[in-house]
Design a protein around this motif. Structure first.
Motif, PDB file in Angstrom:
ATOM      1  N   UNK A  37     132.390  24.635 -39.148  1.00  9.12           N
ATOM      2  CA  UNK A  37     132.017  26.052 -39.273  1.00  9.12           C
ATOM      3  C   UNK A  37     131.587  26.615 -37.919  1.00  9.12           C
ATOM      4  N   UNK A  38     130.815  25.837 -37.158  1.00 17.50           N
ATOM      5  CA  UNK A  38     130.339  26.299 -35.858  1.00 17.50           C
ATOM      6  C   UNK A  38     131.509  26.543 -34.903  1.00 17.50           C
ATOM      7  N   UNK A  39     132.478  25.641 -34.886  1.00 19.72           N
ATOM      8  CA  UNK A  39     133.647  25.803 -34.021  1.00 19.72           C
ATOM      9  C   UNK A  39     134.452  27.044 -34.398  1.00 19.72           C
ATOM     10  N   UNK A  40     134.603  27.240 -35.707  1.00 19.49           N
ATOM     11  CA  UNK A  40     135.338  28.401 -36.193  1.00 19.49           C
ATOM     12  C   UNK A  40     134.637  29.694 -35.793  1.00 19.49           C
ATOM     13  N   UNK A  41     133.314  29.746 -35.955  1.00 18.15           N
ATOM     14  CA  UNK A  41     132.550  30.942 -35.627  1.00 18.15           C
ATOM     15  C   UNK A  41     132.496  31.191 -34.125  1.00 18.15           C
ATOM     16  N   UNK A  42     132.471  30.106 -33.341  1.00 16.09           N
ATOM     17  CA  UNK A  42     132.450  30.267 -31.889  1.00 16.09           C
ATOM     18  C   UNK A  42     133.724  30.955 -31.406  1.00 16.09           C
ATOM     19  N   UNK A  43     134.859  30.516 -31.933  1.00 18.36           N
ATOM     20  CA  UNK A  43     136.126  31.126 -31.544  1.00 18.36           C
ATOM     21  C   UNK A  43     136.192  32.586 -31.986  1.00 18.36           C
ATOM     22  N   UNK A  44     135.678  32.872 -33.190  1.00 22.39           N
ATOM     23  CA  UNK A  44     135.724  34.231 -33.723  1.00 22.39           C
ATOM     24  C   UNK A  44     134.815  35.171 -32.953  1.00 22.39           C
ATOM     25  N   UNK A  45     133.580  34.727 -32.672  1.00 21.06           N
ATOM     26  CA  UNK A  45     132.618  35.601 -31.993  1.00 21.06           C
ATOM     27  C   UNK A  45     133.002  35.834 -30.535  1.00 21.06           C
ATOM     28  N   UNK A  46     133.653  34.866 -29.918  1.00 21.57           N
ATOM     29  CA  UNK A  46     134.118  35.066 -28.539  1.00 21.57           C
ATOM     30  C   UNK A  46     135.127  36.207 -28.484  1.00 21.57           C
ATOM     31  N   UNK A  47     135.981  36.253 -29.465  1.00 17.90           N
ATOM     32  CA  UNK A  47     136.995  37.301 -29.532  1.00 17.90           C
ATOM     33  C   UNK A  47     136.371  38.653 -29.872  1.00 17.90           C
ATOM     34  N   UNK A  48     135.479  38.697 -30.875  1.00 19.30           N
ATOM     35  CA  UNK A  48     134.899  39.969 -31.322  1.00 19.30           C
ATOM     36  C   UNK A  48     133.937  40.543 -30.299  1.00 19.30           C
ATOM     37  N   UNK A  49     133.192  39.678 -29.601  1.00 28.56           N
ATOM     38  CA  UNK A  49     132.208  40.166 -28.622  1.00 28.56           C
ATOM     39  C   UNK A  49     132.883  40.724 -27.382  1.00 28.56           C
TER      40      UNK A  49
END
Length: 487
Positions: free
Chosen positions: A61-73
């Motif tokens: 979950x952490x890896x998935x969220x890290x990739x997502x937040x990098x893109x959204x931020x």
């Protein structure tokens, strides 16, 4: 960890770990400790496996969220400009992240204790018990499950021949002669020397031939056959069996959107009872007609534990009144233990009684004693009425019929244990510290047959309840009679 080790020592020796020094006075006891330590190692290994699986989920979950937040931020406004992205962000914050929090805080030891499954041999034992009781419907269900697990490659001491022996005769008892014949042939292909199967095969073939001769010539073979594996449950003494069991599974609840709009929450002061004006109870509608309500924070944890402590020494198998003789007797459809508490037993009993009186606005002077009931795994009370349908019951001559029921839930139940009303299609689930209340009689004094209810079997956990039955006498001005049933 200390509590875990202590619990295991308690399970092995029946004594707390604080007296473990006593074991060193006996070599016999010390050898027992070797096996206890071995069990601890095995439990520790199981705990590690569960923790590793849990940590793996969190890392993923952490890896998935890290990739997502990098893109959204990188472009927050541009990302949120797309309505789907905005929706998914809100969903994650309201649903996904709380779910992750629950996973992180989850007690792994508690989470694993309900992961046990029934083995092939367990299921076979259940099927054989049903067979010995003449319950061929459930024999078929259990034996089919055994075959499914055996076909999946599960190791067991039970053989397919044993299963087919029971299954073939069970489906024959349910009237499926064609399938009984087919299963018997399968059994003989596995064990040609099976003597009973050989006799059954000849008997089934003879019956099938006689059946064919009786049928009209224009009927086809297909019309004679019963759809394989599809059987209707035999009718028993309980007419609402299917509805009752469906509600217990959480299915078939008739809480339509229209009905739900008529259900509200409010603060309840018991018709302006002085004791409740400052601290009213939270009241929630569970059903509109007949009116069933739930009250919150009725009993504290301390009060619950004290009442359980007083009740435990008095617990005895719960009884029912025989509808024909009026004599109290035990019954298979009520499986629990209960005890009756008087106000003199402890101040907490009197306090709880007064509280129920204030909430309902009814007097407890003519009510029955506080009944405490404990349901273990499988404990249940099938559909019944709380009011008496015997107009000349000796108890009714003085106090009148059971006007109302006040039911306190003194525990949560992990699975099962709901209070269901088959005629209504209503299911009420236990919540520790809450209570539900309903009237058993209409204002005319006649029994409200819609209040027929049941306590569903406890599947996992332990269910504690206490209840007070309010009788008619003394309530004439507190709940006046009338032609209407509305309260």
């Amino acid at each position: 960890m200390k509590l875990w080790v202590s619990a295991l020592l308690m399970a092995w020796f029946g004594v707390p770990s604080c007296v473990q020094a006593e074991f060193f006075t006996s070599i016999g006891h010390m050898t027992d400790l070797i096996y206890a330590e071995k069990e601890l190692v095995q439990s520790l290994k199981e705990y590690i496996l569960v923790e590793e699986a849990k940590l793996s989920k969190i890392k993923s979950w952490a890896n998935k969220m890290e990739a997502l937040t990098s893109k959204s931020a990188a472009d927050a406004e541009g990302y949120l400009a797309h309505p789907v992205n905005a929706y998914k962000l809100v969903k994650r914050l309201n649903t996904d992240w709380p779910a992750l929090e629950d996973l992180v805080l989850q007690d792994s030891a508690a989470g694993t204790k309900y992961q046990a499954v029934l083995s092939v041999d367990d299921c076979f034992g259940m099927g054989r018990s049903a067979y010995n009781e003449g319950d061929y419907y459930h024999t078929v269900l259990w034996m089919e499950q055994v075959l499914k697990q055996l076909d999946a490659g599960e190791e067991a001491t039970t053989t397919k021949s044993q299963v087919l022996d029971y299954l073939s005769y069970a489906v024959f008892q349910l009237g499926d002669l064609h399938r009984a014949l087919e299963l018997t042939r399968r059994l003989l292909s596995l064990d040609p020397s099976h003597e009973r199967a050989g006799g059954n095969l000849r008997y089934f073939e003879q019956l099938l031939e006689e059946e064919r001769e009786k049928m009209l010539s224009n009927q086809t073979e297909a019309e004679l056959a019963t759809p394989e594996g599809i059987y209707e449950r035999p009718v028993d003494y309980l007419p609402e069996r299917d509805v009752y069991e469906s509600l217990c599974r959480g299915e078939g609840v008739k809480l339509t959107p229209r009905r739900q709009k008529r259900l509200f929450c409010r603060y309840h002061h018991g018709n302006r009872a002085p004791q409740l004006l400052i601290a009213p109870f939270k009241e929630e509608d569970e059903w509109d007609s007949p009116h069933i309500v739930r009250y919150y924070d009725v009993m504290s944890d301390e009060e619950i534990e004290r009442i359980k402590e007083i009740a435990k020494p008095k617990l005895a198998r719960a009884t029912v009144r025989d509808p024909k003789t009026g004599v109290l007797t035990v019954a298979s459809y009520r499986v629990s233990k209960s005890s009756w508490l008087e106000e003199d037993d402890d101040p907490v009993v009197a306090r709880v009684n007064r509280r129920m009186q204030h909430i309902t606005g009814l007097t407890v002077k003519t009510a029955e004693l506080l009944q405490v009931a404990n349901y273990g795994v499988g404990g249940q009370y099938e559909p019944h009425f709380d009011f008496s349908r015997r107009p000349f019951d000796s108890g009714l001559k003085t106090e009148g019929n059971r006007l109302a029921t006040f039911l306190n839930y003194m525990s949560d139940v992990e699975a099962g244990g709901a209070t269901v009303f088959p005629d209504l299609g209503a299911a009420i689930w236990p919540k520790k510290g809450t209570a539900v209340f309903w009237y058993n009689l209409l204002r005319s004094g006649e029994g409200d047959y819609r209040t027929r209810h049941a306590a569903c079997p406890v599947l996992v956990g332990c269910k504690w309840v206490s209840n007070k039955w309010f009788h008619e006498r003394g309530q004439e001005f507190l709940r006046p009679c009338g032609s209407t049933e509305v309260d």
